[in-house]
Design a protein around this motif. Structure first.
Motif, short mmCIF file in Angstrom:
data_model
loop_
_atom_site.label_atom_id
_atom_site.label_comp_id
_atom_site.label_asym_id
_atom_site.label_seq_id
_atom_site.Cartn_x
_atom_site.Cartn_y
_atom_site.Cartn_z
N LYS A 115 35.12 48.91 30.45
CA LYS A 115 34.31 47.94 31.20
C LYS A 115 34.64 46.51 30.79
N GLN A 116 34.74 46.28 29.48
CA GLN A 116 35.02 44.94 29.00
C GLN A 116 36.39 44.46 29.48
N LYS A 117 37.38 45.34 29.42
CA LYS A 117 38.72 44.98 29.88
C LYS A 117 38.76 44.78 31.40
N ALA A 118 38.01 45.61 32.12
CA ALA A 118 37.99 45.51 33.58
C ALA A 118 37.34 44.20 34.03
N LEU A 119 36.27 43.79 33.35
CA LEU A 119 35.64 42.52 33.67
C LEU A 119 36.61 41.37 33.39
N GLN A 120 37.28 41.44 32.26
CA GLN A 120 38.27 40.42 31.90
C GLN A 120 39.36 40.32 32.97
N TYR A 121 39.82 41.47 33.45
CA TYR A 121 40.86 41.51 34.49
C TYR A 121 40.33 40.95 35.81
N ALA A 122 39.15 41.41 36.21
CA ALA A 122 38.58 41.01 37.50
C ALA A 122 38.26 39.53 37.54
N ALA A 123 37.83 38.98 36.40
CA ALA A 123 37.40 37.57 36.35
C ALA A 123 38.57 36.61 36.53
N ASN A 124 39.79 37.11 36.46
CA ASN A 124 40.96 36.25 36.72
C ASN A 124 41.18 36.00 38.20
N PHE A 125 40.52 36.79 39.05
CA PHE A 125 40.63 36.61 40.49
C PHE A 125 39.68 35.51 40.94
N GLU A 126 39.97 34.91 42.10
CA GLU A 126 39.12 33.85 42.64
C GLU A 126 37.71 34.35 42.96
N VAL A 127 37.63 35.61 43.35
CA VAL A 127 36.35 36.20 43.73
C VAL A 127 36.23 37.56 43.06
N CYS A 128 35.10 37.83 42.44
CA CYS A 128 34.88 39.17 41.89
C CYS A 128 33.39 39.46 41.77
N SER A 129 33.08 40.74 41.72
CA SER A 129 31.71 41.21 41.52
C SER A 129 31.75 42.37 40.53
N TYR A 130 30.95 42.26 39.48
CA TYR A 130 30.85 43.31 38.47
C TYR A 130 29.38 43.67 38.36
N LEU A 131 29.01 44.88 38.78
CA LEU A 131 27.62 45.32 38.78
C LEU A 131 27.47 46.49 37.81
N ASP A 132 26.61 46.35 36.82
CA ASP A 132 26.51 47.34 35.74
C ASP A 132 25.06 47.78 35.59
#
Length: 418
Positions: free
Chosen positions: A10-27
């Motif tokens: 989860k931590q790595k996936a958020l780090q990866y996703a946050a590099n995009f212009e748009v992202c949503s992480y729902l936990d």
């Protein structure tokens, strides 16, 4: 994967996703057995976008949904109230979020029961994320949180509001105040990780639109659709946790038996029942649970659950509009409460007390209530969070102020340790 491995992913996936212009992480932090199908949904990259101002926003969303019939993630600003009712929001906006924003993701990962599934994108994405190294925490700059209202100004406003209640203008009104820093420099994903560590809640979320961020540790569901069933779970009633198990149990029992808290809760339950009736099959609205007591790291909460069968004649976007904004963040009667909120609150709510969530290709959805959330614009370095509570004539103004500080405690702690 083991639970520990899932947390690292989860931590790595958020780090990866946050590099995009748009992202949503729902936990949902393993509350998914009670609240939904997914423990975590990570969506990033915008294949299609809808970003609109209040006016025809819900109609635009309906058209967007009908055109794409795909997974989509987005936010609804509280100020969409101006589209639902003849209201205005003549307050300064320093965060500059859209009133309504949704995107169809290029990539989507679901985590459920310790299983990782790529719902959109290449299956090799999981291995790519697993191979990442967790970045070291960047150097931090102290955040200088200020209050938009002094304590005395807050107490004075509450006394004015109670006079409206005494006159019968409203029975209950949700009154909020803002804390902010207009020169904040934070790493949003780092702050969010700290926030969800301190306060893991069932509707937690990290949402990024270019330079604007929502970092949310909310425990509250606004509205969900599963098949033809709609469910709303308003929260009204808060009590501080104690580290002493015996005292904590006594606090929980006192909340369960509090006539004041139950009176506040049932007013909003009645309001939600009325809102759901606009979209329901006749006679299908029911209260599934009244005055349920649920415990979270900082607080015990009183939560009720109301559901109905969605009428086949009502589009699900209209069902969202018919219940928006959520009664737990307005008061009752709803329209008059919103008018008084506009009159007495000094800050624009914007995304605060709006909603984050997702819509599936089949038209199911789940949306939270944006409370216990930090909002941040990285370009102008404006950081804001708001807290509030339900005001009734029986409210003790000093205790209401203390409750605001309690609700702010998790956010204060992660920002002060930033």
């Amino acid at each position: 994967m083991s639970p520990d491995q899932i947390q690292v992913f989860k931590q790595k996936a958020l780090q990866y996703a946050a590099n995009f212009e748009v992202c949503s992480y729902l936990d949902s932090h393993n509350y998914s057995d009670r609240y939904g199908k997914h423990d975590c949904l990570i969506a990033f990259g915008a294949k299609e976008e809808l970003s609109v101002c209040t006016g025809q926003a819900f109609s635009d969303l309906k058209a967007f949904v009908n055109e794409h019939r795909d997974w989509m993630f987005g936010l609804l600003s509280y100020d969409l109230k101006n589209e639902v009712e003849a209201l205005e929001t003549p307050k300064t906006d320093l965060l500059n979020f859209p009133d309504l924003y949704f995107f169809v993701p290029q990539y989507l990962i679901s985590i459920s029961k310790n299983q990782i599934n790529v719902l959109k994108g290449d299956k090799a994405l999981v291995d790519k994320i697993l191979q990442l190294k967790i970045e070291e925490e960047p150097p931090t700059v102290p955040v200088n949180i200020k209050s938009r209202l002094s304590k005395q100004a807050y107490l004075d406003q509450l006394e004015s509001i109670k006079q409206h209640i005494k006159r019968g203008d409203v029975y209950e009104m949700n009154f909020c105040q803002e804390f902010f820093d207009d020169h904040a420099e934070i790493n949003p994903s780092s702050i969010y990780n700290k926030l969800k560590e301190v306060s893991p809640t069932p509707f937690s979320g990290f949402f990024k639109i270019q330079d604007r961020f929502v970092l949310s540790a909310t425990p509250e569901r606004f509205l969900a659709k599963n098949g033809n069933q709609l469910t709303s779970q308003p929260i009204k009633g808060t009590a501080k946790r104690s580290e002493n198990p015996k005292e904590d149990s006594q606090i929980k029992t006192a909340l369960r038996n509090s006539e004041k808290e139950k009176a506040e809760n049932v007013m909003i339950v009645d309001l939600v029942r009325n809102d759901l009736t606009k979209s329901a099959v006749k006679g299908s609205v029911k209260v599934d649970e009244l005055f349920g007591i649920y415990s979270f790291p900082q607080v015990h909460q009183m939560i009720s659950s109301i559901s109905c069968e969605l009428s086949p004649d009502v589009h699900f976007v209209d069902a969202i509009k018919n219940t928006f904004p959520m009664g737990s963040m307005t008061g009752a009667p709803k329209l008059r409460a919103m008018q008084l909120i506009d009159q007495y609150e000094v800050s624009k709510r914007g995304v605060y007390s709006g909603s984050l969530g997702y819509i599936t290709p089949s038209g199911d959805f789940d949306f939270n209530v944006v409370i216990r959330s930090i909002l941040y614009n990285s370009t102008n370095k404006y950081l804001s969070f708001q807290v509030g509570g339900a005001i009734t004539y029986q409210s003790d103004s000093e205790k209401e102020y203390e409750e605001c500080l309690l609700k702010a405690s998790a956010m204060m702690s992660v920002l002060s340790n930033n």
